[in-house]
Structure formats: structure tokens, C-alpha cells
Design an enzyme around this catalytic site. Structure first.
Site, short mmCIF file in Angstrom:
data_model
loop_
_atom_site.label_atom_id
_atom_site.label_comp_id
_atom_site.label_asym_id
_atom_site.label_seq_id
_atom_site.Cartn_x
_atom_site.Cartn_y
_atom_site.Cartn_z
N ASN A 10 -23.27 7.48 -12.88
CA ASN A 10 -23.70 6.89 -14.06
C ASN A 10 -24.19 5.46 -13.64
O ASN A 10 -23.43 4.57 -13.16
CB ASN A 10 -22.52 6.79 -15.01
CG ASN A 10 -22.76 5.72 -16.09
OD1 ASN A 10 -23.79 5.37 -16.46
ND2 ASN A 10 -21.70 5.28 -16.77
N TRP A 11 -25.53 5.42 -13.61
CA TRP A 11 -26.03 4.24 -13.19
C TRP A 11 -26.00 2.92 -14.07
O TRP A 11 -26.46 2.01 -13.74
CB TRP A 11 -27.82 4.48 -13.04
CG TRP A 11 -27.93 4.98 -11.54
CD1 TRP A 11 -27.04 5.51 -10.90
CD2 TRP A 11 -29.11 4.88 -10.87
NE1 TRP A 11 -27.58 5.79 -9.79
CE2 TRP A 11 -28.88 5.40 -9.56
CE3 TRP A 11 -30.41 4.58 -11.02
CZ2 TRP A 11 -30.12 5.43 -8.62
CZ3 TRP A 11 -31.47 4.39 -10.21
CH2 TRP A 11 -31.25 5.04 -8.89
N LYS A 12 -25.47 3.09 -15.33
CA LYS A 12 -25.38 2.20 -16.41
C LYS A 12 -26.63 1.18 -16.63
O LYS A 12 -27.65 2.09 -16.54
CB LYS A 12 -24.32 1.30 -15.98
CG LYS A 12 -22.97 1.99 -15.73
CD LYS A 12 -21.76 1.34 -15.63
CE LYS A 12 -20.34 2.05 -15.15
NZ LYS A 12 -19.10 1.53 -15.10
N HIS A 93 -18.65 6.78 -23.38
CA HIS A 93 -18.13 5.93 -22.38
C HIS A 93 -17.51 4.69 -22.91
O HIS A 93 -17.86 4.08 -23.97
CB HIS A 93 -19.49 5.30 -21.47
CG HIS A 93 -18.98 4.74 -20.18
ND1 HIS A 93 -18.28 3.53 -20.21
CD2 HIS A 93 -18.84 5.44 -18.92
CE1 HIS A 93 -18.25 3.04 -18.92
NE2 HIS A 93 -18.45 4.35 -18.20
N GLU A 95 -17.60 1.63 -22.16
CA GLU A 95 -18.39 0.41 -22.42
C GLU A 95 -18.89 0.40 -23.86
O GLU A 95 -19.18 -0.33 -24.35
CB GLU A 95 -19.26 0.32 -21.19
CG GLU A 95 -18.49 -0.28 -19.94
CD GLU A 95 -19.12 0.35 -18.55
OE1 GLU A 95 -20.23 0.57 -18.68
OE2 GLU A 95 -18.34 0.24 -17.40
N GLU A 164 -11.54 8.26 -17.67
CA GLU A 164 -12.03 6.90 -17.07
C GLU A 164 -10.86 5.98 -17.42
O GLU A 164 -10.94 5.38 -18.46
CB GLU A 164 -13.28 6.60 -17.23
CG GLU A 164 -14.54 7.60 -16.77
CD GLU A 164 -15.76 7.00 -16.53
OE1 GLU A 164 -16.15 7.09 -15.34
OE2 GLU A 164 -16.03 6.27 -17.38
N GLY A 170 -14.85 -0.61 -12.42
CA GLY A 170 -15.44 -1.42 -11.71
C GLY A 170 -14.65 -2.26 -11.11
O GLY A 170 -15.10 -3.50 -10.75
N SER A 209 -13.75 3.33 -10.10
CA SER A 209 -13.51 3.07 -8.86
C SER A 209 -13.49 4.26 -7.79
O SER A 209 -13.01 4.02 -6.72
CB SER A 209 -12.43 2.07 -8.72
OG SER A 209 -12.68 0.99 -9.49
N GLY A 230 -19.70 5.32 -11.02
CA GLY A 230 -20.65 4.10 -11.32
C GLY A 230 -21.17 3.35 -10.31
O GLY A 230 -22.25 3.99 -9.82
N GLY A 231 -20.50 2.36 -9.75
CA GLY A 231 -21.30 1.36 -8.66
C GLY A 231 -21.73 2.13 -7.58
O GLY A 231 -22.59 1.96 -6.87
#
Ligand code: 13P
Length: 250
Positions: A10-12, A93, A95, A164, A170, A209, A230-231
Site C-alpha cells: 500500500n503506497w498510500k 483502511h 486512515e 491492521e 507506521g 509495521s 505500507g512503508g
């Protein structure tokens, strides 16, 4: 039998034209691990170029509107995602649930809309730190899932769930392995309750994470059928070792 693992990035809100080289590197290196399904969910404006850059590699969106079309400024419909070359999308998600105040009912409508046009769906659920600390994580997440699930799993497109924990996103923190196992088992039981035998085929991803250093242990847990990353999905150098861990655990 264990389900084939899905490792999705997920590149957000990350990714410009220059980063298409990273999409290409990930798609190319992922071919070395056919035991794992790999996908990348990129910003909507990058979907078409990413899909053209890596034909046959699954590119996805990160959200979708529930309506087919209409007066919804700034939104993207399921058919638009499909038209741009996406084959899947994330919905719900945390967010978006938080910043865009998306309700479970909206998430359900989004999942239903995506599946109905043949887009596979990764539906996210997860608890806050408060809820985890108060001991209500299982109850909260299974109730959230129950309200967010589409009514049926008919059709070709696939539904996957991503667990999640919000406090793990993150932050570098993750639940203990028994906590992940307990939650995934509860999600599996909810899916079985809703969809019977078909609920056994729904992949349950862990997200929050995930890195090369913890992926192997997480993938070893029963009912962890992959990861939403994610990251660590932004570069091939970080992401491919996670894919490799998925292959090693298969
Ligand atoms: P991180 O892997 O950066 O914690 O993000 C997880 C996530 O939100 C994926 O959807």
C-alpha cells in the site's frame, strides 16, 4: 490446506512518475517467487501508468466510491479503477475510516461495488490502542468486520481481509504473535459464520509495521495468509525480502 499467500503493498500518498521504476523492479523481482501472489496499491493517479509499465502484474487502488457514477467531486468509481488497469482495491483502511470518517456501512458498500465489477478487494479492519489495552480488540474487530463485509462472495473477484491494528501502522510496534494468531482465528470464525465453506478461502492478511525482519515469524502463524505492507513496500529492496519470506513460509 493453507491458502496461497498474498503480499500487497500500500503506497498510500507516495509515488511520482520517477517511482515507476520501483514498480517495475518489484514486478520483475516478484516473478522469482511464484508461490506468493504480489500486488501493489498505488495512488489513483499513478494506476494507469503503473499498469501499463508492468502488464500482468496486479496493480490496485487504495479506495473506491460506492456509487457507479454521479456528482461525487474528487471520487473514483470501481469502473474507473478497472478502466485505468487496476484489478484490485483496498477499502476501509483505518486512515480513511479516521480522516474521511468512513463508516462500516460505507465500507461494505464500497466492497460490494468493487466486487460487482470484478475488482478484488482488500477490506481492512483493526482496533485502536485504547481498545487493545482495555481488552476489547477481538470483540471490536469482529463486530467491525461483520458490519463491513459484503452480503455475498459470488462472482470472480476475490475478497481478502487485512487485519491492521491502528497502533501498529507506521509505528514499528506489532502485536505479539499469540495476539495476531488469536485475532486471525477470530476473523476466520467470523468469515466461516458468514460464508460457510467459502469463508475458509478468504485470505486474511496482517498489516502494520511488517518488515523483512518480522515477516517470517508473522507468516508462520496459522490463518495469516499474507501481508498488507505500507512503508516497506515503497522500494524493491525493502519489499522483495518480505515476498521472499512469504515464499519461504509457503
Ligand atoms: P506500515 O507497513 O507502514 O506500518 O503500514 C501498514 C498499512 O497501513 C498498510 O495498509
Amino acid at each position: 490446506m493453507a491458502l496461497k499467500k498474498l503480499v500487497a503493498g500500500n503506497w498510500k500518498m507516495h509515488g511520482l512518475s520517477a517511482d515507476l521504476a520501483e514498480v517495475e523492479a518489484i514486478a520483475s523481482e516478484a516473478q522469482r517467487y511464484p508461490a506468493v501472489d504480489v500486488a501493489l496499491c498505488v495512488p489513483s493517479i499513478l494506476i494507469e501508468r503503473a499498469a501499463r509499465a508492468v502488464p500482468g502484474f496486479p496493480i490496485g487502488g487504495q479506495d473506491v466510491h460506492h456509487a457507479e457514477k454521479g456528482a461525487h467531486t474528487g471520487c473514483t468509481s470501481a469502473l474507473m479503477l478497472l478502466d485505468a488497469g487496476a484489478v484490485l482495491t483496498i477499502v476501509g483502511h483505518s486512515e480513511r475510516r479516521d480522516a474521511q470518517r468512513e463508516s462500516d456501512a460505507e465500507v461494505k458498500a464500497k466492497a460490494t461495488a468493487a466486487l460487482s465489477v470484478g475488482l478484488s478487494v482488500i477490506l481492512c479492519v483493526g482496533e485502536s490502542l485504547d481498545v487493545r489495552e482495555q481488552g476489547g480488540a477481538i470483540e471490536t474487530v469482529t463486530a467491525q468486520l461483520d458490519r463491513s463485509l459484503p452480503d455475498s462472495l459470488e462472482g470472480e473477484a476475490e475478497l481478502a481481509i487485512a487485519y491492521e491494528p491502528i497502533w501498529a501502522i507506521g509505528t514499528g510496534k506489532i502485536p505479539t504473535m499469540p495476539e495476531i494468531a488469536e485475532m486471525h482465528a477470530a476473523i476466520r470464525a467470523t468469515l466461516r459464520g458468514r460464508f460457510g465453506a467459502a469463508g475458509e478461502q478468504v485470505r486474511i492478511l496482517y498489516g502494520g509495521s511488517v518488515k523483512a525482519s518480522n515477516a517470517g515469524e508473522i507468516f508462520g502463524i496459522r490463518d495469516v495468509d499474507g501481508a498488507l505492507v505500507g512503508g516497506a513496500s515503497l522500494t524493491a529492496a525493502d519489499f522483495i525480502p518480505i515476498v521472499a519470506a512469504g515464499a519461504a513460509a509457503s
